[in-house]
Design a protein around this motif. Structure first.
Motif, PDB file in Angstrom:
ATOM      1  N   LYS A   1       0.907  -1.288   0.117  1.00  0.00           N
ATOM      2  CA  LYS A   1      -0.068  -0.092  -0.088  1.00  0.00           C
ATOM      3  C   LYS A   1       0.963   1.140   0.024  1.00  0.00           C
ATOM      4  N   LEU A   2       0.305   2.444  -0.197  1.00  0.00           N
ATOM      5  CA  LEU A   2       1.044   3.630  -0.214  1.00  0.00           C
ATOM      6  C   LEU A   2       1.609   3.955   1.015  1.00  0.00           C
ATOM      7  N   SER A   3       0.909   3.157   2.236  1.00  0.00           N
ATOM      8  CA  SER A   3       1.377   3.743   3.331  1.00  0.00           C
ATOM      9  C   SER A   3       2.841   2.991   3.898  1.00  0.00           C
ATOM     10  N   ASP A   4       3.111   1.840   2.625  1.00  0.00           N
ATOM     11  CA  ASP A   4       4.442   1.347   2.859  1.00  0.00           C
ATOM     12  C   ASP A   4       5.558   2.083   2.689  1.00  0.00           C
ATOM     13  N   LEU A   5       5.211   3.072   2.014  1.00  0.00           N
ATOM     14  CA  LEU A   5       6.518   3.881   1.402  1.00  0.00           C
ATOM     15  C   LEU A   5       6.812   4.894   2.631  1.00  0.00           C
ATOM     16  N   THR A   6       8.027   4.763   3.461  1.00  0.00           N
ATOM     17  CA  THR A   6       8.462   5.674   4.290  1.00  0.00           C
ATOM     18  C   THR A   6       9.640   6.195   4.206  1.00  0.00           C
ATOM     19  N   ASP A   7      10.277   5.981   3.148  1.00  0.00           N
ATOM     20  CA  ASP A   7      11.694   6.473   3.021  1.00  0.00           C
ATOM     21  C   ASP A   7      11.728   7.502   2.030  1.00  0.00           C
ATOM     22  N   PRO A   8      12.309   8.676   2.335  1.00  0.00           N
ATOM     23  CA  PRO A   8      12.472   9.897   1.287  1.00  0.00           C
ATOM     24  C   PRO A   8      13.422   9.619   0.231  1.00  0.00           C
ATOM     25  N   GLY A   9      14.261   8.811   0.719  1.00  0.00           N
ATOM     26  CA  GLY A   9      15.395   8.622  -0.377  1.00  0.00           C
ATOM     27  C   GLY A   9      14.922   7.760  -1.547  1.00  0.00           C
ATOM     28  N   ALA A  10      14.138   6.980  -1.474  1.00  0.00           N
ATOM     29  CA  ALA A  10      13.285   6.440  -2.531  1.00  0.00           C
ATOM     30  C   ALA A  10      12.646   7.211  -3.692  1.00  0.00           C
ATOM     31  N   VAL A  11      11.995   8.334  -2.897  1.00  0.00           N
ATOM     32  CA  VAL A  11      11.416   9.412  -3.499  1.00  0.00           C
ATOM     33  C   VAL A  11      12.605  10.173  -4.611  1.00  0.00           C
ATOM     34  N   VAL A  12      13.468  10.481  -3.707  1.00  0.00           N
ATOM     35  CA  VAL A  12      14.694  11.181  -4.447  1.00  0.00           C
ATOM     36  C   VAL A  12      15.288  10.292  -5.656  1.00  0.00           C
ATOM     37  N   ALA A  13      15.308   8.981  -5.339  1.00  0.00           N
ATOM     38  CA  ALA A  13      15.862   7.931  -6.442  1.00  0.00           C
ATOM     39  C   ALA A  13      14.858   7.993  -7.705  1.00  0.00           C
ATOM     40  N   ALA A  14      13.465   7.924  -7.450  1.00  0.00           N
ATOM     41  CA  ALA A  14      12.516   7.911  -8.420  1.00  0.00           C
ATOM     42  C   ALA A  14      12.824   9.227  -9.181  1.00  0.00           C
ATOM     43  N   MET A  15      13.005  10.404  -8.521  1.00  0.00           N
ATOM     44  CA  MET A  15      13.182  11.878  -9.279  1.00  0.00           C
ATOM     45  C   MET A  15      14.594  11.674 -10.306  1.00  0.00           C
TER      46      MET A  15
END
Length: 288
Positions: free
Chosen positions: A2-16
């Motif tokens: 689920k979306l709630s399982d996303l907890t790592d800001p670094g993963a968002v930066v990696a996606a960027m």
């Protein structure tokens, strides 16, 4: 997952970073998302499509990205998640102390432009009978923003008699761009995901004449509120000979979860007759 399982800001930066390497169109195509129309993440001077970014970020953190149909976009989902992770979200409605009141929109179906098969309508009517809702995706014509999950959607049949209202439902996404419903057109068009809760047969529509008559005698702050606001009038569908009791319709905050799309209830891009949708009853009565 689920979306709630996303907890790592670094993963968002990696996606960027992946977004930057692939480019916007290839990134969206890889993860199966349309272009955002309302909410974007602003980071180091660049903007990123918020919902697609979250779906990809889950893949960077957990090894499996979230698909489009696995979560809704909007102020209370994608925008809030990104804000909670420390990112700057731009666009959309300004935050407030009270939830935004639902709006009502009218979409169009012109049988002369696109044939909605009997088998497909039968399948949706069966889903509505068994589950209360049938997930779908419909073109918003020239409208590219302004719809939000929880908004009320009405479908007006135009072009081929009888003319009138054929369906009602609830938006479950913001407007996003997908491949055009006309497969010969090599371009994308704006669509909204909707869960229909009422679907009539093409020959049993709620006639436009009845809508006009009711709008002329409607009481209240505006004609639009008489039939296109939440909660929906308990009697709106009774005029077509198929009364449906909506006196106990749930308020927006307590509606049950809408079934997710699957192989049996997958989305198909639907047209909107090439016309724009409206937010008032007058839009419905003058369309087509």
């Amino acid at each position: 997952m689920k979306l709630s399982d996303l907890t790592d800001p670094g993963a968002v930066v990696a996606a960027m970073h992946e977004f930057d390497e692939l480019g916007r169109d290839r990134f969206l195509e890889k993860y199966g998302f349309g272009r955002s129309s309302t909410y974007f993440v602003e980071y180091e001077g660049r903007r990123y499509d918020s919902k697609a970014l979250l779906g990809a970020a889950c893949g960077h953190q957990h090894g499996r990205p979230l698909r489009h149909e696995m979560f809704n976009g909007g102020l209370d989902t994608t925008a809030r998640k990104l804000t909670d992770l420390g990112f700057n979200v731009v666009g959309g409605d300004p935050p407030g102390d009270f939830p935004r009141p639902p709006s009502a929109f009218v979409l169009l179906w012109n049988p002369g432009s696109w044939e909605w098969s009997q088998d497909d309508r039968d399948r949706m009517q069966q889903l509505i009978a068994e589950q209360g809702q049938a997930p779908d995706r419909w073109s918003t014509g020239s409208r590219t923003s302004g719809m939000h999950p929880g908004d009320r959607i009405f479908l007006l049949k135009v072009g081929t008699k009888p003319l009138g209202m054929i369906a009602s439902g609830t938006a479950r996404s913001e407007i996003e761009h997908w491949d055009h419903w006309d497969t010969e057109r090599q371009e994308q068009a704006p669509f909204v995901d909707v869960a229909w809760d009422t679907l009539l047969c093409p020959q049993e529509v709620l006639p436009r004449e009845v809508l006009k008559e009711r709008s002329q005698t409607a009481a209240g702050p505006s004609k639009a509120e008489a039939y296109f606001s939440l909660p929906m009038s308990p009697t709106i569908w009774s005029f077509c000979g198929r009364p449906i009791d909506r006196s106990n319709e749930w308020p927006r905050q307590s509606r049950p979860a809408i079934p997710k799309a699957s192989a049996d209830t997958g989305y198909t891009s639907r047209p909107s007759g090439g016309c724009s949708c409206g937010t008032t009853q007058q839009s419905a009565l003058s369309a087509g």
